[in-house]
Design an enzyme around this catalytic site. Structure first.
Site, short mmCIF file in Angstrom:
data_model
loop_
_atom_site.label_atom_id
_atom_site.label_comp_id
_atom_site.label_asym_id
_atom_site.label_seq_id
_atom_site.Cartn_x
_atom_site.Cartn_y
_atom_site.Cartn_z
N CYS A 1 -64.38 -5.65 -118.24
CA CYS A 1 -64.96 -5.45 -116.91
C CYS A 1 -64.90 -3.96 -116.49
CB CYS A 1 -64.29 -6.37 -115.90
SG CYS A 1 -65.23 -6.53 -114.36
N HIS B 1 -65.99 -12.16 -118.06
CA HIS B 1 -64.62 -12.65 -117.96
C HIS B 1 -64.39 -13.98 -118.67
CE1 HIS B 1 -63.22 -9.59 -115.15
NE2 HIS B 1 -64.39 -9.70 -114.55
N GLU C 1 -61.76 -14.66 -120.07
CA GLU C 1 -60.34 -14.98 -119.89
C GLU C 1 -60.09 -15.81 -118.64
OE1 GLU C 1 -60.74 -11.40 -117.21
OE2 GLU C 1 -61.63 -12.11 -119.09
N ARG D 1 -61.33 -16.62 -100.96
CA ARG D 1 -60.67 -15.43 -100.40
C ARG D 1 -61.65 -14.60 -99.59
NH1 ARG D 1 -59.90 -11.27 -104.77
NH2 ARG D 1 -62.04 -10.88 -104.12
#
Length: 306
Positions: free
Chosen positions: A142, A233, A235, A247
């Site tokens: 990233c 991503h 992961e 959030r």
């Protein structure tokens, strides 16, 4: 797999609960092999969650791996207790004389800042240059990928009109790449970024491995600098995008619903992880390539491009 991490690192219990083998130092010493040395430079605010995500993927290999957690030499962290960092992390200065078979550099939530204005940018430059003398192969993720592409190749990034946020179908450009063995032709991959890279600034040393025509390049290989750049991503766990959405919602930012995450857009339903297998494949392939090509003697890493 045997992965060696500190006995009381919170990620240890999570990995053990998931059935992954975590090795203590006594058992590791009895095995007459050289464990692969993998470093993780964790630039994310939530250190515990990020280290668990990457340890989970590194642990899914039959090879013995020693995972070292690294942080920049920074005055402090607002999201992680200093005691936690001091217990489980090495500062950059503490590992700069070491050599690693593999090194992972995570993303960081600083997409709006020019690279030169990042407070630890001078140290990042040192670390990126250090990977060319002390690391056999590096995986940049990233923001880390954008930073390394900018530093090594002068690749330009551009601000997208809207944030790419969700789980997007991608295209495997080179299925013969050793990093992509076993992947399906069009994997679903989590994405959360405001910036894309300018394709026109990609030089001949860079090979696009995974792509998406709408939201941009996903992954590149770099033989010259012995690196891979993953802009998205694999992961992530199933809650990563969902928690980011909630959030931002709580902060009054009016975020868009993550694309293809919630079934029928129903945020009351727990998101499914539809990319887990590809995350494991990518990191198993990466570690296997490191194992096949890294020098036996750690001291030889970095010599003549090793």
């Amino acid at each position: 797999m045997p992965i060696r991490i500190p006995d009381d690192l919170p990620a240890r219990k999570t990995l053990e609960d998931e059935g992954l083998m975590v090795m203590d130092s006594t058992r590791a010493a009895r095995q007459d092999i050289r464990p692969l040395q993998i470093g993780l430079l964790n630039l994310m605010p939530n250190k515990e969650r990020t280290e668990t995500q990457f340890a989970r993927l590194v642990a899914a290999t039959p090879l013995q791996v020693d995972l070292t957690l690294v942080r920049v030499t920074d005055p402090g962290s607002r999201n992680t207790q200093e005691d936690y960092l001091n217990s489980f992390y090495k500062q950059w200065d503490e590992v700069r004389d070491r050599r690693f078979d593999g090194f992972i550099v995570t993303g960081a939530p600083i997409a709006n800042l020019p690279f030169a204005e990042v407070r630890y940018w001078p140290e990042m430059v040192e670390i990126m240059d250090w990977t060319q003398t002390n690391v056999h192969h590096t995986m940049f993720i990233c923001w880390g990928a954008q930073a390394a592409l900018h530093h090594f190749h002068g690749v330009r990034r551009r601000r997208m009109e809207t944030k790419a946020f969700g789980v997007f179908r991608h295209h495997i450009v080179n299925p013969r790449s050793p990093l992509l063995r076993g992947m399906s032709d069009s994997p679903m991959i989590p994405v959360s970024r405001y910036n894309d890279i300018d394709r026109a600034s990609l030089g001949p040393d860079l090979e696009v491995l995974i792509d998406n025509p709408d939201i941009g390049v996903c992954m590149l290989a770099d033989r010259r600098y012995r690196a891979a750049y993953m802009l998205n991503h694999l992961e992530y766990d199933n809650r990563s995008l969902a928690d980011e959405y909630h959030r931002d919602l709580a902060a009054g930012l009016d975020p868009a619903l993550p694309v293809n995450l919630y079934p029928d857009g129903d945020t009351s339903v727990e998101p499914e992880n539809r990319w887990r297998s590809h995350g494991h494949l990518l990191f198993q392939n990466w570690i296997n390539e490191i194992y096949q090509t890294t020098p036996f003697a750690l001291a030889d890493i970095g010599k003549s491009g090793a």
